[in-house]
Design a protein around this motif. Structure first.
Motif, PDB file in Angstrom:
ATOM      1  N   ASN A   1     -10.795   4.192  52.215  1.00 37.75           N
ATOM      2  CA  ASN A   1     -10.598   4.180  53.661  1.00 37.75           C
ATOM      3  C   ASN A   1     -11.618   5.058  54.398  1.00 37.75           C
ATOM      4  OD1 ASN A   1      -9.554   4.289  56.262  1.00 37.75           O
ATOM      5  ND2 ASN A   1      -8.076   5.882  55.678  1.00 37.75           N
ATOM      6  N   ILE A   2     -12.687   4.418  54.889  1.00 37.78           N
ATOM      7  CA  ILE A   2     -13.658   5.076  55.769  1.00 37.78           C
ATOM      8  C   ILE A   2     -14.099   4.054  56.821  1.00 37.78           C
ATOM      9  CG2 ILE A   2     -14.602   6.855  54.226  1.00 37.78           C
ATOM     10  CD1 ILE A   2     -16.887   4.901  53.554  1.00 37.78           C
TER      11      ILE A   2
ATOM     12  N   ASP B   1      -7.385  19.080  53.308  1.00 41.94           N
ATOM     13  CA  ASP B   1      -6.249  18.638  54.124  1.00 41.94           C
ATOM     14  C   ASP B   1      -5.281  19.786  54.435  1.00 41.94           C
ATOM     15  OD1 ASP B   1      -7.095  15.997  53.988  1.00 41.94           O
ATOM     16  OD2 ASP B   1      -5.630  15.399  52.463  1.00 41.94           O
TER      17      ASP B   1
ATOM     18  N   LEU C   1      -6.619   3.197  62.451  1.00 41.19           N
ATOM     19  CA  LEU C   1      -7.718   3.703  63.292  1.00 41.19           C
ATOM     20  C   LEU C   1      -8.867   2.690  63.372  1.00 41.19           C
ATOM     21  CD1 LEU C   1      -9.139   6.137  64.764  1.00 41.19           C
ATOM     22  CD2 LEU C   1      -9.974   6.830  62.517  1.00 41.19           C
TER      23      LEU C   1
ATOM     24  N   ALA D   1      -0.737   8.717  48.628  1.00 44.69           N
ATOM     25  CA  ALA D   1      -0.013   7.723  47.813  1.00 44.69           C
ATOM     26  C   ALA D   1      -0.750   6.381  47.824  1.00 44.69           C
ATOM     27  CB  ALA D   1       1.409   7.548  48.345  1.00 44.69           C
TER      28      ALA D   1
ATOM     29  N   TRP E   1      -8.788  17.184  57.586  1.00 38.73           N
ATOM     30  CA  TRP E   1      -7.749  16.341  58.206  1.00 38.73           C
ATOM     31  C   TRP E   1      -6.418  17.085  58.168  1.00 38.73           C
ATOM     32  CZ3 TRP E   1      -3.312  14.195  55.872  1.00 38.73           C
ATOM     33  CH2 TRP E   1      -2.623  13.254  56.639  1.00 38.73           C
TER      34      TRP E   1
ATOM     35  N   TYR F   1       4.421  15.252  58.562  1.00 45.51           N
ATOM     36  CA  TYR F   1       5.403  14.220  58.236  1.00 45.51           C
ATOM     37  C   TYR F   1       6.722  14.501  58.930  1.00 45.51           C
ATOM     38  CZ  TYR F   1       2.125  12.500  54.827  1.00 45.51           C
ATOM     39  OH  TYR F   1       1.006  11.973  54.250  1.00 45.51           O
TER      40      TYR F   1
ATOM     41  N   MET G   1      -7.420   1.491  57.562  1.00 47.64           N
ATOM     42  CA  MET G   1      -6.279   2.106  58.250  1.00 47.64           C
ATOM     43  C   MET G   1      -6.228   1.661  59.710  1.00 47.64           C
ATOM     44  SD  MET G   1      -7.735   6.011  58.707  1.00 47.64           S
ATOM     45  CE  MET G   1      -6.263   6.731  59.356  1.00 47.64           C
TER      46      MET G   1
ATOM     47  N   PHE H   1     -15.311  17.595  55.580  1.00 41.95           N
ATOM     48  CA  PHE H   1     -14.352  16.849  56.422  1.00 41.95           C
ATOM     49  C   PHE H   1     -12.962  17.480  56.291  1.00 41.95           C
ATOM     50  CE2 PHE H   1     -11.290  13.132  56.289  1.00 41.95           C
ATOM     51  CZ  PHE H   1     -11.341  12.821  57.637  1.00 41.95           C
TER      52      PHE H   1
ATOM     53  N   GLY I   1      -8.107  16.894  49.317  1.00 47.83           N
ATOM     54  CA  GLY I   1      -7.631  15.590  49.763  1.00 47.83           C
ATOM     55  C   GLY I   1      -8.803  14.649  49.976  1.00 47.83           C
TER      56      GLY I   1
END
Ligand code: AMP
Length: 304
Positions: A124-125, A12, A150, A234, A82, A86, A148, A80, A26
């Motif tokens: 989350n995938i 990340d 997406l 988180a 990302w 923020y 998520m 991967f 990450g």
């Protein structure tokens, strides 16, 4: 039987108003497995990385005794990646880039000896991959699922199939409103429960979390942290602590789920105190338990 976790493993690049990191460890299953490792064992990680994945991160998984037998390493492939930025209000995040790399052709193959795992945590995938995992499992006792915005926007049909097969769905407040197409959170929760999950957890960032059961709601407070450095992970640390606690206790009644929500919130509060996995790498059970007790004190009051 163990806790099987599937999700992303990532490098990340994160920018916050205070600092930034590049190519830090990450991914949803990274935070989930490290967080869950403080509660239970064995934890089996199913995922994919490229040959560029730093050895020190593998050592971190090993330090936490996470079973990497289901980890695929694609020679010559890139892990991967990302990137996120923020805002001053840390509840607001923009995705800067998503490079799927080896994740693009990821086929989650569950080793034969893990197909009868009793607890399954779908990080989350892509829900199509979550379905592939469920199809390989032999009658799991307890399935927890994260997702998520997406996937709600782009893969709703697959997501609805997943929701029909899970015990607990964990999402944040804006995702709940999006999924239910309803601005009121309680009405959203009621309609999401009709899609299949027995329990629903709605995370509200720094404002705590709500647990919905059959005609019952539990409201968990947020820990009043003064220094939040990086909110990344988180939600994953929450779901890792939540499921890890239940896997250890083996009690799945509503009171146990309430305690699990507080353990999840505890792990999330540690996660945001440092960049990447720094906040959850070197905890002790005593530290976790002390903060759990602080959570308890936060919302305890005499009724007269
Ligand atoms: P959270 O802050 O709990 O929402 O999780 C952030 C983690 O999710 C980061 O470490 C990312 O690497 C990972 N992530 C972001 N987007 C995706 C995606 N599309 N698929 C899988 N994992 C992702």
């Amino acid at each position: 039987m163990g806790l099987l976790v599937v999700g992303s493993i990532a490098l990340d690049s994160v920018v916050t108003p205070f600092d930034k990191v590049e190519n830090a460890l990450g991914g949803s299953s990274t935070y989930i497995t490290i967080s869950a490792s403080y509660f239970s064992a064995p934890i089996h990680l199913i995922g994919v990385i490229g040959s560029d994945f730093p050895e020190e991160h593998i050592k971190l998984f090993e330090k936490h005794e996470i079973d990497l037998g289901g980890l695929q390493i694609v020679q010559g492939g890139s892990t991967f990646r990302w990137g996120g930025k923020y805002h001053y209000d840390l509840n607001m995040r923009d995705t800067l880039f998503t490079q799927l790399n080896v994740f693009e052709n990821f086929n989650p193959v569950i080793p034969e000896n893990l197909r009868n795992s009793s607890f399954v945590l779908l990080g989350n995938i892509d829900p199509a991959l979550q379905l592939k995992v469920l199809d390989q499992m032999k009658n799991p006792k307890f399935v927890v699922c994260d997702t998520m915005n997406l996937w709600i926007e782009t893969k709703k049909t697959d997501l609805l199939k997943v929701l029909g097969r899970v015990d607990v769905l964990v999402i944040n407040d804006s995702e709940a409103r999006l999924l239910a197409n309803e601005p009121n959170l309680i009405k959203s929760a009621n309609s999401i429960m009709k899609l299949g999950p027995k329990y629903l957890i709605i995370k509200k960032g720094e404002h705590g979390a709500l647990l919905f059961g059959n005609d019952t709601i539990f409201s968990a407070p947020a820990y009043p942290l003064q220094d939040i450095f990086d909110p990344t992970g988180a939600g994953d640390s929450f779901v890792g602590g939540f499921t890890g606690y239940l896997h250890k206790s083996r009690e799945l009644d509503f009171e146990s789920l309430k305690r699990a929500v507080i353990y999840g919130s505890t792990m999330a509060s540690f996660c945001v105190e440092k960049f990447s996995t720094g906040g959850i790498e070197d905890l002790t059970w005593l530290k976790i338990h002390d903060r759990f007790i602080e959570f308890h004190e936060l919302s305890r009051f005499a009724d007269e």
